[in-house]
Design a protein around this motif. Structure first.
Motif, mmCIF file in Angstrom:
data_model
loop_
_atom_site.group_PDB
_atom_site.id
_atom_site.type_symbol
_atom_site.label_atom_id
_atom_site.label_comp_id
_atom_site.label_asym_id
_atom_site.label_seq_id
_atom_site.Cartn_x
_atom_site.Cartn_y
_atom_site.Cartn_z
ATOM 1 N N PHE A 146 70.053 28.624 70.579
ATOM 2 C CA PHE A 146 68.760 29.266 70.309
ATOM 3 C C PHE A 146 68.351 29.109 68.849
ATOM 4 N N LEU A 147 67.090 28.792 68.644
ATOM 5 C CA LEU A 147 66.506 28.798 67.300
ATOM 6 C C LEU A 147 66.368 30.239 66.830
ATOM 7 N N GLU A 148 66.025 31.115 67.765
ATOM 8 C CA GLU A 148 65.943 32.556 67.500
ATOM 9 C C GLU A 148 66.119 33.258 68.828
ATOM 10 N N GLU A 160 58.038 37.653 69.814
ATOM 11 C CA GLU A 160 57.844 38.943 69.170
ATOM 12 C C GLU A 160 58.338 38.888 67.706
ATOM 13 N N LEU A 161 58.197 40.020 67.041
ATOM 14 C CA LEU A 161 58.350 40.054 65.583
ATOM 15 C C LEU A 161 59.737 39.671 65.056
ATOM 16 N N GLN A 162 60.805 40.207 65.683
ATOM 17 C CA GLN A 162 62.146 39.894 65.153
ATOM 18 C C GLN A 162 62.410 38.397 65.215
ATOM 19 N N GLY A 163 61.952 37.787 66.309
ATOM 20 C CA GLY A 163 62.120 36.341 66.464
ATOM 21 C C GLY A 163 61.308 35.584 65.423
ATOM 22 N N ALA A 164 60.085 36.057 65.174
ATOM 23 C CA ALA A 164 59.230 35.397 64.174
ATOM 24 C C ALA A 164 59.906 35.433 62.803
ATOM 25 N N ARG A 165 60.560 36.550 62.510
ATOM 26 C CA ARG A 165 61.265 36.646 61.214
ATOM 27 C C ARG A 165 62.426 35.656 61.159
ATOM 28 N N GLN A 166 63.137 35.494 62.265
ATOM 29 C CA GLN A 166 64.255 34.536 62.275
ATOM 30 C C GLN A 166 63.750 33.110 62.089
ATOM 31 N N VAL A 167 62.605 32.801 62.724
ATOM 32 C CA VAL A 167 62.060 31.446 62.574
ATOM 33 C C VAL A 167 61.610 31.240 61.131
#
Ligand code: 5GP
Length: 183
Positions: free
Chosen positions: A67-69, A100-107
């Motif tokens: 997974f990328l995120e 969603e937001l947590q994933g966007a931060r990881q990306v």
């Protein structure tokens, strides 16, 4: 110039509808199909709306670093498989992640060159109306999603681009302009 576009914003803000309109305006834009442990809703198809995975399979892919995120949202896991993004990005094919937001931060940490766009509601009370109007979630699920949405709204200042979904056609045109300016 980047070919990865991350579109985030609270559940119920209308990301899915906006992205459909965006893809009509910007031909050639491809959508990353996420993986999730959530059960399919009526009308959703495996491999189209999501890769619907069992918990064990999802966790195995996490352990394998595929997974990328990934993030937990309302009790289920969601994630972007690297395979959905990397080979398109290498070919220069623009790809959209609706996450969603947590994933966007990881990306943001993993792929700082990705263009991140936050979709905001014109009025936060719209979220409840939309989630209830969708008719696909029960009351407890809607309340849980609204609680998360409130926290997500507070994050809009982290994003260089914010699009207010006051009108689908207008907002989709604004999104298309951001994509065209960055691809
Ligand atoms: P839903 O269950 O309504 O389809 O999605 C719930 C939330 O998960 C939405 O905010 C959606 O954008 C987000 N989501 C969908 N796919 C992914 C993903 O691959 N990664 C992350 N982090 N969130 C996702």
């Amino acid at each position: 110039m980047s070919s990865v576009f991350v579109i985030t914003g609270p559940s119920g803000v209308g990301k899915g509808t906006l992205i459909r309109a965006l893809r009509d305006l910007v031909p050639g834009l491809e959508l990353s199909t996420s993986a999730t442990t959530r059960r399919p809703r009526a009308g959703e198809a495996d491999g189209v709306d999501y890769h619907f995975l069992g918990r064990d399979e999802f966790d195995r892919r996490v352990a394998e670093g595929r997974f990328l995120e990934h993030a937990t949202y309302s009790g289920n896991s969601y994630g972007t498989l690297r395979s959905e993004v990397e080979e398109r990005a290498a070919r220069g094919v623009p790809v959209v992640l609706e996450i969603e937001l947590q994933g966007a931060r990881q990306v943001r940490a993993a792929l700082p060159e990705a263009v991140q766009i936050f979709i905001a509601p014109p009025d936060p009370s719209d979220l409840r109306r939309r989630l209830e109007g969708r008719g696909s979630d029960d009351e407890a699920t809607i309340e849980a999603r609204l609680a998360v949405a409130e926290k997500e709204l507070a994050a809009r200042d982290e994003f260089r681009h914010t699009v207010v979904n006051d009108d689908v056609d207008r907002a989709a045109a604004e999104l298309a302009a951001i994509v065209e300016a960055n691809r």
